[in-house]
Design a protein around this motif. Sequence first.
Motif, PDB file in Angstrom:
ATOM      1  N   THR A 160      30.192   1.373 -10.633  1.00 60.90           N
ATOM      2  CA  THR A 160      30.855   0.570  -9.612  1.00 60.90           C
ATOM      3  C   THR A 160      30.070   0.599  -8.302  1.00 60.90           C
ATOM      4  O   THR A 160      29.488   1.607  -7.921  1.00 60.90           O
ATOM      5  CB  THR A 160      32.295   1.070  -9.341  1.00 60.90           C
ATOM      6  OG1 THR A 160      32.241   2.405  -8.867  1.00 60.90           O
ATOM      7  CG2 THR A 160      33.147   1.006 -10.597  1.00 60.90           C
ATOM      8  N   VAL A 161      30.055  -0.530  -7.643  1.00 58.42           N
ATOM      9  CA  VAL A 161      29.443  -0.676  -6.321  1.00 58.42           C
ATOM     10  C   VAL A 161      30.490  -1.304  -5.402  1.00 58.42           C
ATOM     11  O   VAL A 161      31.116  -2.304  -5.757  1.00 58.42           O
ATOM     12  CB  VAL A 161      28.180  -1.567  -6.380  1.00 58.42           C
ATOM     13  CG1 VAL A 161      27.616  -1.781  -4.985  1.00 58.42           C
ATOM     14  CG2 VAL A 161      27.128  -0.964  -7.292  1.00 58.42           C
ATOM     15  N   THR A 162      30.689  -0.701  -4.246  1.00 59.91           N
ATOM     16  CA  THR A 162      31.652  -1.218  -3.274  1.00 59.91           C
ATOM     17  C   THR A 162      30.915  -1.621  -2.003  1.00 59.91           C
ATOM     18  O   THR A 162      30.114  -0.845  -1.475  1.00 59.91           O
ATOM     19  CB  THR A 162      32.715  -0.153  -2.927  1.00 59.91           C
ATOM     20  OG1 THR A 162      33.328   0.303  -4.124  1.00 59.91           O
ATOM     21  CG2 THR A 162      33.767  -0.703  -2.006  1.00 59.91           C
ATOM     22  N   GLU A 163      31.184  -2.836  -1.534  1.00 53.49           N
ATOM     23  CA  GLU A 163      30.639  -3.314  -0.258  1.00 53.49           C
ATOM     24  C   GLU A 163      31.796  -3.469   0.716  1.00 53.49           C
ATOM     25  O   GLU A 163      32.751  -4.190   0.446  1.00 53.49           O
ATOM     26  CB  GLU A 163      29.917  -4.644  -0.440  1.00 53.49           C
ATOM     27  CG  GLU A 163      28.629  -4.530  -1.211  1.00 53.49           C
ATOM     28  CD  GLU A 163      27.871  -5.847  -1.286  1.00 53.49           C
ATOM     29  OE1 GLU A 163      28.332  -6.845  -0.698  1.00 53.49           O
ATOM     30  OE2 GLU A 163      26.827  -5.864  -1.937  1.00 53.49           O
ATOM     31  N   ASP A 164      31.696  -2.769   1.842  1.00 50.82           N
ATOM     32  CA  ASP A 164      32.741  -2.797   2.865  1.00 50.82           C
ATOM     33  C   ASP A 164      32.188  -3.431   4.137  1.00 50.82           C
ATOM     34  O   ASP A 164      31.034  -3.219   4.505  1.00 50.82           O
ATOM     35  CB  ASP A 164      33.232  -1.384   3.177  1.00 50.82           C
ATOM     36  CG  ASP A 164      33.897  -0.733   1.984  1.00 50.82           C
ATOM     37  OD1 ASP A 164      34.954  -1.237   1.565  1.00 50.82           O
ATOM     38  OD2 ASP A 164      33.360   0.270   1.473  1.00 50.82           O
ATOM     39  N   SER A 187      30.018  -3.933  11.275  1.00 51.62           N
ATOM     40  CA  SER A 187      29.328  -2.944  10.451  1.00 51.62           C
ATOM     41  C   SER A 187      29.595  -3.254   8.985  1.00 51.62           C
ATOM     42  O   SER A 187      30.660  -3.741   8.624  1.00 51.62           O
ATOM     43  CB  SER A 187      29.778  -1.515  10.791  1.00 51.62           C
ATOM     44  OG  SER A 187      31.149  -1.348  10.529  1.00 51.62           O
ATOM     45  N   THR A 188      28.588  -2.982   8.160  1.00 53.94           N
ATOM     46  CA  THR A 188      28.716  -3.126   6.710  1.00 53.94           C
ATOM     47  C   THR A 188      28.077  -1.916   6.055  1.00 53.94           C
ATOM     48  O   THR A 188      27.116  -1.350   6.583  1.00 53.94           O
ATOM     49  CB  THR A 188      28.025  -4.402   6.185  1.00 53.94           C
ATOM     50  OG1 THR A 188      26.654  -4.366   6.550  1.00 53.94           O
ATOM     51  CG2 THR A 188      28.667  -5.657   6.734  1.00 53.94           C
ATOM     52  N   PHE A 189      28.625  -1.508   4.924  1.00 57.77           N
ATOM     53  CA  PHE A 189      28.033  -0.400   4.199  1.00 57.77           C
ATOM     54  C   PHE A 189      28.356  -0.544   2.720  1.00 57.77           C
ATOM     55  O   PHE A 189      29.349  -1.153   2.327  1.00 57.77           O
ATOM     56  CB  PHE A 189      28.482   0.954   4.746  1.00 57.77           C
ATOM     57  CG  PHE A 189      29.946   1.072   5.011  1.00 57.77           C
ATOM     58  CD1 PHE A 189      30.799   1.611   4.068  1.00 57.77           C
ATOM     59  CD2 PHE A 189      30.479   0.641   6.218  1.00 57.77           C
ATOM     60  CE1 PHE A 189      32.149   1.725   4.313  1.00 57.77           C
ATOM     61  CE2 PHE A 189      31.831   0.749   6.467  1.00 57.77           C
ATOM     62  CZ  PHE A 189      32.673   1.292   5.511  1.00 57.77           C
ATOM     63  N   THR A 190      27.474   0.005   1.895  1.00 57.43           N
ATOM     64  CA  THR A 190      27.575  -0.081   0.443  1.00 57.43           C
ATOM     65  C   THR A 190      27.598   1.323  -0.136  1.00 57.43           C
ATOM     66  O   THR A 190      26.804   2.175   0.261  1.00 57.43           O
ATOM     67  CB  THR A 190      26.383  -0.863  -0.135  1.00 57.43           C
ATOM     68  OG1 THR A 190      26.335  -2.143   0.486  1.00 57.43           O
ATOM     69  CG2 THR A 190      26.506  -1.035  -1.627  1.00 57.43           C
ATOM     70  N   THR A 191      28.516   1.553  -1.070  1.00 59.63           N
ATOM     71  CA  THR A 191      28.572   2.826  -1.782  1.00 59.63           C
ATOM     72  C   THR A 191      28.569   2.544  -3.277  1.00 59.63           C
ATOM     73  O   THR A 191      29.074   1.518  -3.728  1.00 59.63           O
ATOM     74  CB  THR A 191      29.836   3.633  -1.421  1.00 59.63           C
ATOM     75  OG1 THR A 191      30.987   2.836  -1.695  1.00 59.63           O
ATOM     76  CG2 THR A 191      29.836   4.034   0.029  1.00 59.63           C
TER      77      THR A 191
END
Length: 93
Positions: free
Chosen positions: A40-44, A31-35
């Motif tokens: 700031t942008v975080t990609e997990d 799984s991947t998600f972006t906030t």
Amino acid sequence: RRPLRASLRVAYPLTDALWLESGLSYSMLFSTFTTSSGVTVTEDAQTLRYLGIPLNLRADLLDRRTLDFYVLGGGMAEKIFLSSNSSLLFILI
């Protein structure tokens, strides 16, 4: 990415038409998600790996040389044995 599952099963005959099936199953889920918040942008990204033991009961309805019909019911117990996470942080200018 798509999930991955590989299984190995064996069947034990209880009668001529009734079988008990069990084995070992390996699953890998991604799984991947972006906030984003302000600049700031975080990609997990996360990967989970499971081992499972399926247990099924199969009843053969029609058993021909070229065609089989059967009913199958059961379940599987799964346990996570490995989990990994990663994060990327971007600052927008």
